[in-house]
Scaffold this active site. Structure first.
Site, short mmCIF file in Angstrom:
data_model
loop_
_atom_site.label_atom_id
_atom_site.label_comp_id
_atom_site.label_asym_id
_atom_site.label_seq_id
_atom_site.Cartn_x
_atom_site.Cartn_y
_atom_site.Cartn_z
N ASP A 3 18.70 53.74 37.13
CA ASP A 3 19.68 54.73 36.68
C ASP A 3 20.80 54.71 37.72
OD1 ASP A 3 21.13 57.05 36.21
OD2 ASP A 3 19.36 58.25 35.75
N ILE A 4 21.99 54.32 37.31
CA ILE A 4 23.12 54.25 38.24
C ILE A 4 23.66 55.67 38.46
CG2 ILE A 4 25.41 53.27 38.64
CD1 ILE A 4 23.10 51.17 38.55
N GLU A 131 44.96 40.91 34.51
CA GLU A 131 44.58 41.05 33.10
C GLU A 131 45.73 41.64 32.31
OE1 GLU A 131 43.00 43.12 29.45
OE2 GLU A 131 44.15 43.93 31.11
N ASP A 160 35.88 46.92 30.16
CA ASP A 160 37.29 47.29 30.30
C ASP A 160 37.48 48.63 29.59
OD1 ASP A 160 40.05 47.41 30.46
OD2 ASP A 160 40.42 45.53 29.38
N ASP A 275 28.93 57.61 32.86
CA ASP A 275 27.51 57.53 33.26
C ASP A 275 26.71 56.69 32.27
OD1 ASP A 275 25.23 58.11 34.79
OD2 ASP A 275 24.78 59.86 33.56
N1 PHE Z 1 42.53 45.01 27.56
C1 PHE Z 1 43.20 46.26 27.24
C2 PHE Z 1 43.99 46.72 28.46
O1 PHE Z 1 43.59 46.49 29.58
C3 PHE Z 1 42.25 47.35 26.86
C4 PHE Z 1 41.32 46.99 25.76
C5 PHE Z 1 40.04 46.61 26.05
C6 PHE Z 1 41.73 47.04 24.44
C7 PHE Z 1 39.15 46.27 25.03
C8 PHE Z 1 40.87 46.72 23.41
C9 PHE Z 1 39.58 46.32 23.70
O2 PHE Z 1 45.02 47.33 28.34
ZN ZN Z 2 45.41 47.95 30.26
ZN ZN Z 3 42.10 47.14 30.65
CA CA Z 4 23.35 57.22 35.50
#
Ligand code: PHE
Ligand code: ZN
Ligand code: ZN
Ligand code: CA
Ligand code: ZN
Length: 297
Positions: A3-4, A131, A160, A275
Site C-alpha cells: 500500500d503506497i 512530453e 499521466d 492514492d
Molecule cells: N498527455 C496530455 C498532457 O500532458 C494529457 C493526457 C494524458 C491526455 C492521457 C489524454 C490522455 O497534456
Molecule cells: Zn500536459
Molecule cells: Zn501530461
Molecule cells: Ca495507498
C-alpha cells in the site's frame, strides 16, 4: 503489493511545487525547474540503490533530459518499464500534469527496496522530458534503442495525470473492448489493461476505457509494437452525469479545470484518486514483474 502511503506521494508533490516556486513558477522543458526536478528525483533513487542514468536530447534549441532508474535484480532480458513525464507546461507548476504520475511512480520505485520485493523481471522506471512539446523525450528514448534493447522491454506502463480534482477512473483501452480510441494496442496490451482493472475491481471502483491513441508517452512504445497500458483521471474533458453518479464529483465540469493553467498547483489534486492510482501502479508493477509459476494459466 505494498500500500503506497498517500502522505509520501503528497510530500513529493509539495517538493515539486517548491521547485517550481523557486524557478519562475514552472518545471518546463529548457527551464531551470525541469533540471531541478530531475536532480531531486535522481538523488532519492541513488540513495536506495537504483542504477540511474540521465539521457540528454535537444529540442527547440534547449537540452532536455530523461531520467532512467533500474533496479539491479531480475532477468535483464525481460524489462517492465514504468514511466511518467516530468516536465510541466510553462504556464504553471504542473502538479496534477504530471507531478502526480511522476510522484506516484517514484513512490512505487522506492517501495521496491523498502518492501524487500525480489522481482523475477527487471524493473526500470523513467521520467520523460518534453512530453508537453510532443512526446519528445519518450520518442528520443524509443528511437535510440537498439533492436536488442527494444526486444528486452516486454511492457510499458504510463501514468499521466492521476490526481485530477474532479477525477474519473480511466484505463487505457488497450484491447479496444470499450470501442473508444484508435483500436487495439500491441498484443499484450490487453493483459496490462486487465491487470489494472483487477486492482480496481478489488477495491470496488468501476473503471472506464479511454483513448489509446498516443496522446501521452506510451505512443512511441506502441508505435514500435511494445505492449503498453496505464491510467488517467481526466484532463479538459467534461464529466457526464453518469460518471458523476459512478465516481462522485461534479457533472458538467472538467475533470481538471486547471489543466495546463497556472492553477495546476498542490491545491489541484484529488487525494482519493491519487492514492488509488498509486496503489494500482504498485499492484500492476508487482503482478507484471513476477513470471507465472509453472502450470499457472
Ligand atoms: N498527455 C496530455 C498532457 O500532458 C494529457 C493526457 C494524458 C491526455 C492521457 C489524454 C490522455 O497534456
Ligand atoms: Zn500536459
Ligand atoms: Zn501530461
Ligand atoms: Ca495507498
Ligand atoms: Zn478495454
Amino acid at each position: 503489493a505494498p500500500d503506497i502511503p498517500l502522505a509520501n506521494v503528497k510530500a513529493q508533490l509539495t517538493q515539486f511545487q517548491s521547485i517550481a516556486n523557486a524557478n519562475g513558477g514552472n518545471r518546463a522543458h529548457g527551464r531551470p525547474g525541469y533540471l531541478a526536478s530531475v536532480n531531486y528525483l535522481r538523488s532519492q533513487l541513488d540513495a536506495v540503490g537504483y542504477t540511474t542514468t540521465v539521457q540528454s536530447f535537444t529540442y527547440a534549441g534547449a537540452t532536455g533530459y530523461n531520467l532512467l532508474a533500474e533496479w539491479p535484480v531480475g532477468d535483464p532480458d525481460a524489462v517492465v518499464l514504468t514511466g511518467a513525464h516530468l516536465d510541466s507546461v510553462t504556464s504553471g507548476p504542473g502538479i496534477n500534469d504530471n507531478g502526480s504520475g511522476s510522484a506516484a511512480i517514484l513512490e512505487v520505485a522506492l517501495a521496491v527496496p523498502s518492501s524487500g520485493f525480489t522481482p523475477d523481471k527487471r524493473l526500470r522506471f523513467a521520467w520523460w522530458g518534453a512530453e508537453e512539446l510532443g512526446l519528445r523525450g519518450s520518442r528520443h528514448y524509443v528511437n535510440n534503442l537498439s533492436g536488442a534493447e527494444r526486444d528486452r522491454i516486454k511492457q510499458y506502463l504510463n501514468f499521466d495525470m492521476v490526481g485530477s480534482p474532479n477525477a474519473g477512473y480511466f484505463v487505457y483501452d488497450g484491447d479496444d473492448s470499450d470501442g473508444v480510441g484508435a483500436g487495439p494496442g500491441p498484443e499484450g496490451s490487453a493483459e496490462i489493461e486487465q491487470t489494472i482493472e483487477a486492482y480496481y475491481t478489488s477495491i470496488g471502483v468501476t473503471t472506464q476505457g479511454t483513448d489509446f491513441n498516443g496522446r501521452s508517452d506510451y505512443g512511441p512504445f506502441i508505435a514500435v509494437g511494445i505492449p503498453a497500458g496505464g491510467t488517467f483521471t481526466g484532463a479538459e474533458g467534461i464529466k457526464s452525469s453518469a460518471q458523476a453518479a459512478l465516481w462522485g464529483g461534479t457533472a458538467g465540469q472538467a475533470f481538471d479545470s486547471c489543466y495546463h493553467r497556472s492553477c495546476d498547483t498542490i491545491a489541484n489534486v484529488n487525494d482519493t484518486a491519487l492514492d488509488r492510482n498509486a496503489d494500482a501502479i504498485a499492484y500492476t508493477v508487482w503482478e507484471l514483474a513476477q513470471t507465472s509459476p509453472p502450470g499457472d494459466t
